[in-house]
Write a protein that holds these residues in place. Structure first.
Motif, short mmCIF file in Angstrom:
data_model
loop_
_atom_site.label_atom_id
_atom_site.label_comp_id
_atom_site.label_asym_id
_atom_site.label_seq_id
_atom_site.Cartn_x
_atom_site.Cartn_y
_atom_site.Cartn_z
N LEU A 4 -18.76 31.39 49.83
CA LEU A 4 -18.02 30.69 48.78
C LEU A 4 -17.18 31.67 47.97
O LEU A 4 -15.99 31.43 47.72
CB LEU A 4 -18.98 29.92 47.88
CG LEU A 4 -18.37 29.25 46.65
CD1 LEU A 4 -17.29 28.25 47.04
CD2 LEU A 4 -19.46 28.60 45.81
N TYR A 32 -5.89 15.52 45.96
CA TYR A 32 -7.15 15.09 46.59
C TYR A 32 -7.30 13.58 46.43
O TYR A 32 -7.59 12.87 47.39
CB TYR A 32 -8.32 15.84 45.96
CG TYR A 32 -9.63 15.68 46.69
CD1 TYR A 32 -10.03 16.62 47.63
CD2 TYR A 32 -10.48 14.61 46.44
CE1 TYR A 32 -11.24 16.49 48.31
CE2 TYR A 32 -11.69 14.46 47.11
CZ TYR A 32 -12.06 15.42 48.04
OH TYR A 32 -13.26 15.28 48.71
N MET A 63 -17.69 16.83 53.72
CA MET A 63 -18.90 17.15 52.96
C MET A 63 -19.76 18.16 53.72
O MET A 63 -20.44 18.99 53.11
CB MET A 63 -19.69 15.88 52.64
CG MET A 63 -18.99 14.95 51.66
SD MET A 63 -18.53 15.77 50.11
CE MET A 63 -16.89 15.10 49.87
N TYR A 66 -18.39 21.49 52.76
CA TYR A 66 -18.84 21.86 51.42
C TYR A 66 -20.32 22.22 51.39
O TYR A 66 -20.73 23.13 50.68
CB TYR A 66 -18.53 20.74 50.43
CG TYR A 66 -17.05 20.59 50.14
CD1 TYR A 66 -16.24 21.69 49.90
CD2 TYR A 66 -16.46 19.33 50.11
CE1 TYR A 66 -14.88 21.56 49.65
CE2 TYR A 66 -15.10 19.19 49.85
CZ TYR A 66 -14.32 20.30 49.61
OH TYR A 66 -12.98 20.17 49.35
N LEU A 69 -21.05 25.73 52.19
CA LEU A 69 -20.71 26.71 51.14
C LEU A 69 -21.83 26.83 50.11
O LEU A 69 -22.23 27.93 49.75
CB LEU A 69 -19.40 26.31 50.45
CG LEU A 69 -18.16 26.39 51.32
CD1 LEU A 69 -16.95 25.86 50.57
CD2 LEU A 69 -17.92 27.82 51.79
N VAL A 73 -21.61 23.06 45.38
CA VAL A 73 -20.27 22.66 45.79
C VAL A 73 -20.32 21.28 46.44
O VAL A 73 -19.48 20.41 46.15
CB VAL A 73 -19.64 23.70 46.76
CG1 VAL A 73 -18.41 23.14 47.45
CG2 VAL A 73 -19.30 24.98 46.02
N LEU A 74 -21.30 21.06 47.30
CA LEU A 74 -21.46 19.75 47.92
C LEU A 74 -21.61 18.67 46.85
O LEU A 74 -20.91 17.66 46.90
CB LEU A 74 -22.66 19.73 48.86
CG LEU A 74 -23.06 18.35 49.39
CD1 LEU A 74 -21.95 17.74 50.23
CD2 LEU A 74 -24.35 18.45 50.17
N GLN A 76 -20.79 18.75 43.66
CA GLN A 76 -19.57 18.65 42.86
C GLN A 76 -18.49 17.85 43.59
O GLN A 76 -17.88 16.94 43.02
CB GLN A 76 -19.07 20.06 42.54
CG GLN A 76 -17.90 20.13 41.62
CD GLN A 76 -17.55 21.57 41.29
OE1 GLN A 76 -17.65 22.46 42.13
NE2 GLN A 76 -17.16 21.80 40.06
N MET A 77 -18.27 18.16 44.85
CA MET A 77 -17.21 17.49 45.59
C MET A 77 -17.60 16.08 46.01
O MET A 77 -16.74 15.21 46.09
CB MET A 77 -16.79 18.34 46.79
CG MET A 77 -16.07 19.63 46.39
SD MET A 77 -14.68 19.37 45.25
CE MET A 77 -13.61 18.34 46.23
N LEU A 134 -9.28 22.59 51.46
CA LEU A 134 -10.57 22.14 50.95
C LEU A 134 -11.12 23.07 49.87
O LEU A 134 -11.99 22.68 49.09
CB LEU A 134 -11.58 22.02 52.09
CG LEU A 134 -11.27 20.96 53.15
CD1 LEU A 134 -12.29 21.02 54.28
CD2 LEU A 134 -11.24 19.57 52.53
N ILE A 135 -10.62 24.28 49.81
CA ILE A 135 -11.08 25.25 48.81
C ILE A 135 -10.38 25.02 47.47
O ILE A 135 -10.97 25.23 46.41
CB ILE A 135 -10.83 26.70 49.30
CG1 ILE A 135 -11.63 26.97 50.58
CG2 ILE A 135 -11.14 27.72 48.23
CD1 ILE A 135 -13.14 26.82 50.43
N ILE A 138 -12.29 23.15 44.69
CA ILE A 138 -13.43 23.94 44.17
C ILE A 138 -12.92 25.01 43.23
O ILE A 138 -13.47 25.23 42.14
CB ILE A 138 -14.22 24.57 45.33
CG1 ILE A 138 -14.72 23.54 46.30
CG2 ILE A 138 -15.38 25.41 44.80
CD1 ILE A 138 -15.13 24.10 47.64
#
Length: 144
Positions: A4, A32, A63, A66, A69, A73-74, A76-77, A134-135, A138
């Motif tokens: 990450l 997004y 997912m 994420y 990572l 992060v999972l 959060q996203m 995808l970053i 985050i």
């Protein structure tokens, strides 16, 4: 796979200019949301008598990325994605055309991002690796 912190550090290299950073704080979450709206607008996948919105199928590998990572992060996203879906559902109730709105939002915010990168003087990170798309969210959510 990069850690990450490696992803965030690499993304941050082309996001040093304060104006570009501010643009990204608005544009990245909006993009997004617009992508979720675009996928939401696709005709559902019919499996017998069951219709499945494509957004649920697309979420699985996203997912998964994420999750690799970190758990935070999972979470959060996942929460942000669910918030996007709730927003889209709410707008649908009021008759907002999701496809049109998503296309307009997508185009306007990407143009704004390219303005930010022009100011920065550096190309967007995803030109080097598509995974940076995808970053971005985050990175934005972890900025102060």
């Amino acid at each position: 796979m990069k850690s990450l912190q490696e992803w965030l550090d690499a993304y941050g290299e082309s996001h040093q200019n304060n104006t570009n950073r501010k643009i990204h704080k608005v544009a990245v979450p909006g993009i997004y949301l617009s992508i979720v709206g675009l996928i939401w607008s696709l005709p559902p996948l019919s499996l017998g008598e069951m219709n499945i919105n494509w957004v649920w199928l697309v979420m699985l590998p996203v997912m998964g990325f994420y999750a690799r990572l970190s758990k935070s992060v999972l979470l959060q996203m996942l929460l942000f994605t669910l918030a996007c879906l709730a927003t889209i559902s709410f707008l649908t109730l009021f008759g907002v055309p999701i496809l049109t709105s998503s296309v307009v939002l997508f185009v306007v915010l990407w143009l704004l991002q390219f303005v930010g990168h022009h100011i920065e003087g550096k190309k967007p990170s995803f030109f080097d690796d598509i995974q940076f798309l995808l970053i971005g969210p985050i990175w934005v959510f972890r900025q102060k």
